[in-house]
Write a protein that holds these residues in place. Sequence first.
Motif: not given
Length: 358
Positions: A153-158, A203-206, A208-210
């Motif tokens: 979650s922290i990585l996604k927010i950043i 795209i950034g979340l994608l 991270i999602s991988v």
Amino acid sequence: MLRLDLQFFAGEKTEKATPKKRQDVRKKGQVAKSQDVNTAILLFFVFIILYVTGDLLKETMTSMYRSSFTEYIHHDLTQDYLFHVFIDVLRQISLALLPIVLMAIVAGLASNFLQIGFLFSTEPLKMKLNKIDPIQGMKRIFSARALVELAKSILKIISVGAITFSIIWMNKDEMIMLVDKDLNGALAFFGTMTVQMGVAAAIGLLIISVIDYTYQRYDFEKQNKMSKNDIKDEHKNIEGDPLIKSKIKERQKQMAMQRMMSEVPEADVIITNPTHYAIAISYDENKADAPYVVAKGVDFVARKIKEVARSHQVMMVENRPLARALYDKVEIGEVIDEEFFQAVAEILAYVYRVEKKI
């Protein structure tokens, strides 16, 4: 002590889940799945459809605003007219948002299908008391999985914050110059920049999602590992207990042998090796066109056949090569092959002559 060590290692979950175990947990709705994949794909396609249908949304909102001050404002404020205005506004908004809603549904279904295929299960909807157990809840909060989720979650927010700030920073000069543009130009700029931030964040979340999906698969495989005892128990449940199966096979052999021995007294002759093989031959024109085997065996079974034959006065004729050949090539209940007609016919003729003399 050694036995205890072996039992410990046999109970340790070191083996990959079997196909049956995977199928069972799948029926319960337990699969390797990353929710971030759904979110990333959903955001990406929603912002793409927003970019495509942006003009339609602007025209719809402008038309509603225009109608409010040119048509609706001049009518009497009654209950029926308010209902008419509400339905009209709802229809226009629904038509404008319909492409976005459909795209969201398709993207959500597609992202799930890509990860787990088609799956329908009501198991996750069932009430489970351990979900409201405070002790279990505390364990989940302070578990390794919770720490991973927190870090994610922290990585996604950043990541999302850095991406959106970068896009705003790159467009800061044009944003300052908006004072020289009209309303349509400003709306077009902010709309385009919003779509850029949305697509870039998706795209950034994608990405991270991988990473998250890889971790979810690893965690799923780890949670569903099996011990050697689990695999043995599963095999027993599928195939049956080997001890019981062996007893069933032994009983079946005994029953088959009893049926075979019951046919020996009706045989015309027993062709022997003389010690290792025994083949019981019968000839009945009403049952077959040629002689057929009613019983056969080697060693112990051969001795039993000969014992039954002696007790019922069935003749035995020694012919070593014929006995071995008949045992190898003719099954019980089958007619003998043509290559054996001559030899068997001579033996039967000899038996019939002897029995007539007797």
